[in-house]
Design a protein around this motif. Structure first.
Motif, PDB file in Angstrom:
ATOM      1  N   VAL A  22      -4.053  -3.233  -9.712  1.00  0.00           N
ATOM      2  CA  VAL A  22      -4.981  -2.148  -9.412  1.00  0.00           C
ATOM      3  C   VAL A  22      -4.382  -0.873  -9.996  1.00  0.00           C
ATOM      4  CG1 VAL A  22      -6.108  -0.845  -7.578  1.00  0.00           C
ATOM      5  CG2 VAL A  22      -5.680  -3.281  -7.281  1.00  0.00           C
ATOM      6  N   GLU A  23      -5.189  -0.126 -10.751  1.00  0.00           N
ATOM      7  CA  GLU A  23      -4.712   1.118 -11.353  1.00  0.00           C
ATOM      8  C   GLU A  23      -5.701   2.238 -11.051  1.00  0.00           C
ATOM      9  OE1 GLU A  23      -2.862   2.733 -15.554  1.00  0.00           O
ATOM     10  OE2 GLU A  23      -3.715   0.746 -15.445  1.00  0.00           O
ATOM     11  N   SER A  24      -5.186   3.377 -10.644  1.00  0.00           N
ATOM     12  CA  SER A  24      -6.020   4.536 -10.318  1.00  0.00           C
ATOM     13  C   SER A  24      -5.499   5.761 -11.058  1.00  0.00           C
ATOM     14  CB  SER A  24      -5.990   4.821  -8.819  1.00  0.00           C
ATOM     15  OG  SER A  24      -6.530   3.758  -8.102  1.00  0.00           O
ATOM     16  N   ALA A  25      -6.415   6.521 -11.604  1.00  0.00           N
ATOM     17  CA  ALA A  25      -6.041   7.764 -12.278  1.00  0.00           C
ATOM     18  C   ALA A  25      -5.676   8.817 -11.234  1.00  0.00           C
ATOM     19  CB  ALA A  25      -7.189   8.263 -13.141  1.00  0.00           C
ATOM     20  N   ILE A  26      -4.736   9.672 -11.581  1.00  0.00           N
ATOM     21  CA  ILE A  26      -4.347  10.773 -10.703  1.00  0.00           C
ATOM     22  C   ILE A  26      -5.174  11.988 -11.097  1.00  0.00           C
ATOM     23  CG2 ILE A  26      -2.480  12.312  -9.996  1.00  0.00           C
ATOM     24  CD1 ILE A  26      -0.544  10.022 -10.569  1.00  0.00           C
ATOM     25  N   PHE A  34      -0.025  -6.890  -7.101  1.00  0.00           N
ATOM     26  CA  PHE A  34       0.064  -7.761  -5.937  1.00  0.00           C
ATOM     27  C   PHE A  34       0.222  -9.185  -6.442  1.00  0.00           C
ATOM     28  CE2 PHE A  34      -2.622  -4.182  -4.775  1.00  0.00           C
ATOM     29  CZ  PHE A  34      -2.055  -3.763  -3.598  1.00  0.00           C
ATOM     30  N   ASP A  35       1.254  -9.872  -6.007  1.00  0.00           N
ATOM     31  CA  ASP A  35       1.477 -11.274  -6.335  1.00  0.00           C
ATOM     32  C   ASP A  35       1.547 -12.016  -5.011  1.00  0.00           C
ATOM     33  OD1 ASP A  35       1.932 -13.588  -7.690  1.00  0.00           O
ATOM     34  OD2 ASP A  35       3.984 -13.129  -8.236  1.00  0.00           O
ATOM     35  N   VAL A  36       0.486 -12.734  -4.664  1.00  0.00           N
ATOM     36  CA  VAL A  36       0.393 -13.340  -3.336  1.00  0.00           C
ATOM     37  C   VAL A  36       0.121 -14.832  -3.428  1.00  0.00           C
ATOM     38  CG1 VAL A  36      -0.390 -11.229  -2.213  1.00  0.00           C
ATOM     39  CG2 VAL A  36      -2.060 -12.770  -3.177  1.00  0.00           C
ATOM     40  N   ASP A  37       0.626 -15.564  -2.446  1.00  0.00           N
ATOM     41  CA  ASP A  37       0.322 -16.977  -2.274  1.00  0.00           C
ATOM     42  C   ASP A  37      -0.626 -17.094  -1.098  1.00  0.00           C
ATOM     43  OD1 ASP A  37       2.025 -17.901  -4.327  1.00  0.00           O
ATOM     44  OD2 ASP A  37       3.745 -17.704  -3.006  1.00  0.00           O
ATOM     45  N   ILE A  38      -1.804 -17.636  -1.346  1.00  0.00           N
ATOM     46  CA  ILE A  38      -2.834 -17.709  -0.316  1.00  0.00           C
ATOM     47  C   ILE A  38      -3.182 -19.183  -0.101  1.00  0.00           C
ATOM     48  CG2 ILE A  38      -5.128 -16.956   0.364  1.00  0.00           C
ATOM     49  CD1 ILE A  38      -4.759 -14.670  -1.701  1.00  0.00           C
ATOM     50  N   ASN A  55     -11.792 -21.682   9.367  1.00  0.00           N
ATOM     51  CA  ASN A  55     -12.992 -20.892   9.638  1.00  0.00           C
ATOM     52  C   ASN A  55     -12.679 -19.403   9.729  1.00  0.00           C
ATOM     53  OD1 ASN A  55     -14.754 -23.078   9.803  1.00  0.00           O
ATOM     54  ND2 ASN A  55     -14.081 -23.511  11.872  1.00  0.00           N
ATOM     55  N   ILE A  56     -11.467 -19.094  10.146  1.00  0.00           N
ATOM     56  CA  ILE A  56     -11.066 -17.701  10.335  1.00  0.00           C
ATOM     57  C   ILE A  56      -9.739 -17.494   9.606  1.00  0.00           C
ATOM     58  CG2 ILE A  56     -10.332 -15.951  12.008  1.00  0.00           C
ATOM     59  CD1 ILE A  56     -12.110 -17.358  14.060  1.00  0.00           C
ATOM     60  N   GLY A  57      -9.634 -16.372   8.898  1.00  0.00           N
ATOM     61  CA  GLY A  57      -8.395 -16.053   8.203  1.00  0.00           C
ATOM     62  C   GLY A  57      -7.850 -14.726   8.669  1.00  0.00           C
ATOM     63  N   LEU A  58      -6.598 -14.475   8.373  1.00  0.00           N
ATOM     64  CA  LEU A  58      -5.943 -13.244   8.795  1.00  0.00           C
ATOM     65  C   LEU A  58      -5.010 -12.779   7.689  1.00  0.00           C
ATOM     66  CD1 LEU A  58      -5.273 -11.260  11.156  1.00  0.00           C
ATOM     67  CD2 LEU A  58      -3.469 -12.862  11.787  1.00  0.00           C
ATOM     68  N   SER A 103      -0.456  -1.526   2.314  1.00  0.00           N
ATOM     69  CA  SER A 103       0.217  -2.598   1.595  1.00  0.00           C
ATOM     70  C   SER A 103      -0.720  -3.426   0.718  1.00  0.00           C
ATOM     71  CB  SER A 103       0.957  -3.514   2.574  1.00  0.00           C
ATOM     72  OG  SER A 103       0.038  -4.149   3.443  1.00  0.00           O
ATOM     73  N   GLY A 104      -2.040  -3.197   0.810  1.00  0.00           N
ATOM     74  CA  GLY A 104      -2.971  -3.879  -0.074  1.00  0.00           C
ATOM     75  C   GLY A 104      -3.802  -4.973   0.567  1.00  0.00           C
ATOM     76  N   LYS A 105      -3.905  -4.986   1.882  1.00  0.00           N
ATOM     77  CA  LYS A 105      -4.673  -6.029   2.581  1.00  0.00           C
ATOM     78  C   LYS A 105      -6.134  -6.038   2.145  1.00  0.00           C
ATOM     79  CE  LYS A 105      -3.587  -4.291   6.546  1.00  0.00           C
ATOM     80  NZ  LYS A 105      -2.718  -3.195   6.206  1.00  0.00           N
ATOM     81  N   THR A 106      -6.778  -4.903   2.137  1.00  0.00           N
ATOM     82  CA  THR A 106      -8.185  -4.821   1.762  1.00  0.00           C
ATOM     83  C   THR A 106      -8.376  -5.166   0.298  1.00  0.00           C
ATOM     84  OG1 THR A 106      -8.557  -3.141   3.441  1.00  0.00           O
ATOM     85  CG2 THR A 106     -10.200  -3.292   1.692  1.00  0.00           C
ATOM     86  N   THR A 107      -7.486  -4.734  -0.560  1.00  0.00           N
ATOM     87  CA  THR A 107      -7.563  -5.036  -1.986  1.00  0.00           C
ATOM     88  C   THR A 107      -7.480  -6.536  -2.222  1.00  0.00           C
ATOM     89  OG1 THR A 107      -6.566  -2.911  -2.528  1.00  0.00           O
ATOM     90  CG2 THR A 107      -6.503  -4.609  -4.232  1.00  0.00           C
TER      91      THR A 107
END
Length: 68
Positions: free
Chosen positions: A8-12, A36-40, A48-51, A58-62
């Motif tokens: 994810v990259e954002s301009a300042i 973000f490098d994640v193992d899912i 049925n439900i994840g967390l 930390s990037g949860k929503t992303t």
């Protein structure tokens, strides 16, 4: 276990505050980049439900947007 990598990259946007912080830390940034490098393990078991847990910013929503 599936592994995913997101970038994810954002301009300042120039403002008084961003210029002040840049000057305080002697940095010259035009954008901010976060990887973000994640193992899912969503395909290993039926579910049925994840967390997604982590500290604020930390990037949860992303990660959730990219995966789902």
């Amino acid at each position: 276990m599936p592994s995913s990598k997101f970038v994810v990259e954002s301009a300042i946007k120039p403002s008084f505050r961003t210029e002040k912080v840049k000057g305080m830390f002697d940095i010259d940034m035009q954008s901010v980049k976060k990887e973000f490098d994640v193992d899912i393990p969503i395909e290993d078991k039926p579910w049925n439900i994840g967390l997604i847990v982590g500290a604020s910013g930390s990037g949860k929503t992303t990660i959730a947007r990219e995966v789902f």
